[in-house]
Design an enzyme around this catalytic site. Structure first.
Site, PDB file in Angstrom:
ATOM      1  CD  GLU A 220      -2.978   0.764   2.398  1.00  0.00           C
ATOM      2  OE1 GLU A 220      -3.287   1.759   3.079  1.00  0.00           O
ATOM      3  OE2 GLU A 220      -3.402  -0.389   2.625  1.00  0.00           O
TER       4      GLU A 220
ATOM      5  CD  GLU B  38      -4.478   6.950   5.604  1.00  0.00           C
ATOM      6  OE1 GLU B  38      -5.596   6.453   5.815  1.00  0.00           O
ATOM      7  OE2 GLU B  38      -3.457   6.633   6.236  1.00  0.00           O
TER       8      GLU B  38
ATOM      9  CD1 TRP C 171     -11.041   6.308   5.813  1.00  0.00           C
ATOM     10  CD2 TRP C 171     -11.378   5.420   7.844  1.00  0.00           C
ATOM     11  NE1 TRP C 171      -9.799   6.123   6.396  1.00  0.00           N
ATOM     12  CE2 TRP C 171      -9.981   5.583   7.637  1.00  0.00           C
ATOM     13  CE3 TRP C 171     -11.829   4.870   9.038  1.00  0.00           C
ATOM     14  CZ2 TRP C 171      -9.035   5.215   8.596  1.00  0.00           C
ATOM     15  CZ3 TRP C 171     -10.886   4.502  10.000  1.00  0.00           C
ATOM     16  CH2 TRP C 171      -9.513   4.667   9.769  1.00  0.00           C
TER      17      TRP C 171
ATOM     18  CB  THR D  57      -8.419   4.192  15.267  1.00  0.00           C
ATOM     19  OG1 THR D  57      -7.752   2.941  15.089  1.00  0.00           O
ATOM     20  CG2 THR D  57      -8.947   4.671  13.923  1.00  0.00           C
TER      21      THR D  57
END
Length: 278
Positions: A124, A128, A223, A234
């Site tokens: 990946e 972000e 998201w 998170t």
């Protein structure tokens, strides 16, 4: 096998990818199972202008049960209620090249906008953004320069320093910018408005890790990193819990341009070892 002789197997079976601690989970990981061959990008160049679309374009898959609107402003990815995760990805893969995404990120504390290259073996390469700059202070920054997070996952794992934060984009929730990744067997580079903001050389990959080397698709989406149901780390990473009183929060994507270094027909694994550049 692709016309370039590259071996690999990637793909998504039309199902929504799952986020696992901000890492995408494939539907079929060819290192663990026998998966069907997947479509490669045969053309050397690909371009789509989302401001000219009125419905989901061919060549893209929208995550199950999610809605993306196509308007004269571009593709709209909106976080409007708890649990929303509008995402869209290419149904083709590439092994090397450059991807340009013209986008304006979603505002909102803890709301994550992303442009991600990823493969079914969980290689990946990411851009972000957090709608409140990952909780960094002062916010908004006085000079207008926001932090961008760039990430590397190698078969689902990150090495020390694989994620970095740099102040490299000006008012990204108010203005469109071009975010680009250039990647091949020797290096990967990230660009903001055609300016290199980070480069990593394959020869510098730490021991115990593999430089990303499997064909990848492009996924765009929003998201709720700050959803209070997520784990504490998170939520903290995302910049705190989402303020739903300010919703909806929308990311806009005007266009995608891809330069394909190794055109091919399809990618297939011949065994359960990782694919490689050849």
């Amino acid at each position: 096998m692709g016309s370039s002789g590259i071996i690999g197997l990637l793909g998504v079976l039309g199902l929504a990818a799952q986020f696992t601690n901000a890492q995408l989970e494939p539907d079929c990981n060819p290192l663990k199972a026998v998966c069907e061959p997947k479509k490669a990008l045969f053309e050397e160049n690909y371009y789509i202008d989302f401001t000219k679309q009125s419905s989901p374009p061919s060549g893209w898959t929208i995550a199950n049960n999610e809605v993306i609107n196509f308007t004269p402003n571009g593709a709209e990815f909106t976080y409007g209620k708890k649990g929303d995760a509008p995402n869209m990805w290419t149904d083709f893969y590439m092994l090397g090249g450059r991807y340009d995404v013209e986008m304006k990120i979603a505002p909102g504390q803890g709301v994550i906008s992303s442009a991600v290259l990823w493969s079914d073996v969980q290689d990946e390469i990411d851009f972000e953004f957090s709608g409140n700059q990952f909780g960094q202070k002062p916010f908004p920054p006085q000079d207008g320069m926001w932090s961008v997070e760039t990430n590397i996952f190698a078969r689902g794992k990150m090495w020390d320093g694989a994620a970095t934060y740099q102040k490299d984009t000006f008012k990204p929730a108010e203005q469109f910018h071009k975010y680009s990744v250039e990647w091949d067997e020797k290096h990967m580079s990230w660009y903001v408005d055609d300016k290199v903001v980070r480069s990593v050389q394959a020869k510098d990959t730490p021991s115990g890790f593999v430089f990303p080397q499997s064909p990848m698709k492009l996924q765009l989406g929003v998201w709720g990193g700050g959803d209070p149901d997520n784990n504490h780390w998170t939520v903290e990473w995302a910049g705190g819990e989402i303020d739903m009183k300010g919703a909806p929060y929308t990311m806009l994507v005007k266009s995608v341009n891809i330069t394909n270094k190794y055109p091919a027909d399809q990618y297939r694994y011949t065994d359960k070892w990782e694919s490689r550049f050849h």
